[in-house]
Design an enzyme around this catalytic site. Structure first.
Site: not given
Ligand code: GRF
Length: 198
Positions: A12, A14, A111, A152
């Site tokens: 999590g 992001n 992505h 994607d």
């Molecule tokens: C990120 O690298 C995102 O691009 C990919 O999964 C990863 C998730 O990271 N889809 P987080 O859970 O947000 O730390």
């Protein structure tokens, strides 16, 4: 104030960058994360949501007889929370047709590569960075795009590049890319709020 939902399966980071941006960054006064949905009860992202006092629910596929009823429960949660924009952030499943149809043009995914390169079914997480290094790419990056029925393939909203050095390992690339991921997601959400697609 735009009401955001974030769909997660893992750490999590992001999601956290989006929440932080709504508090002190470019999304302040523009958007608020009102719901977090995870398909994984052990996702650390759920702990982050709890720490932020944001409503979170876990909807596990194994508790449903079919994909449709699984997706319908998520759609209900989104509608009940009056969500305007849905952000997939490390959500490791394809969302269902009903959610894509209902939130078309307001359903985003991040992505960890410069789509359309290094995308598609099976291209996720570390596999992406290993493929970038194996292909001897000189650059990689992060892409936020609209979600369509195929993995994607949706229109790119924001992309940001990172340099890949000859000596870089896939771990080095992953670290650089994750850092720009945390910058591009708030930018993409702001762009969608300010220029809503038809
Ligand atoms: C990120 O690298 C995102 O691009 C990919 O999964 C990863 C998730 O990271 N889809 P987080 O859970 O947000 O730390």
């Amino acid at each position: 104030m735009m009401r955001l939902a974030v769909l997660v399966s893992g750490g999590g980071s992001n999601m956290q960058s989006i929440i932080d941006s709504t508090k002190t960054g470019i999304l302040k006064g523009l958007a608020q994360v009102v719901l977090v949905i995870s398909n994984n009860p052990n996702a650390y992202a759920l702990k982050r949501a709890k720490n932020e006092n944001i409503k979170s629910v876990c909807v596990e596929r194994k508790n449903f007889n079919d994909e449709k009823s699984f997706n319908n429960v998520m759609l209900e949660e989104l509608k009940n929370a009056d969500v305007g924009i849905v952000c997939l952030a490390g959500y490791m499943r394809m969302v269902g047709h009903e959610i894509i149809k209902t939130y078309h043009g307001r359903l985003l995914n991040i992505h960890p590569a410069l789509l359309p390169k290094f995308g598609g079914k099976g291209m996720y997480g570390h596999r992406v960075h290993e493929a970038v290094v194996k292909a001897k790419e000189s650059k990689s990056g992060a892409t936020v795009h609209f979600v369509e029925e195929e993995y994607d393939t949706g229109e790119v909203i924001v992309q940001q590049e990172v340099e890949v050095l000859k000596a870089d390992t896939s771990q080095d690339v992953a670290k650089k890319v994750l850092a720009v991921e945390h910058l591009v997601y708030p930018k993409a959400i702001k762009k969608v709020i300010e220029f809503p697609s038809k």
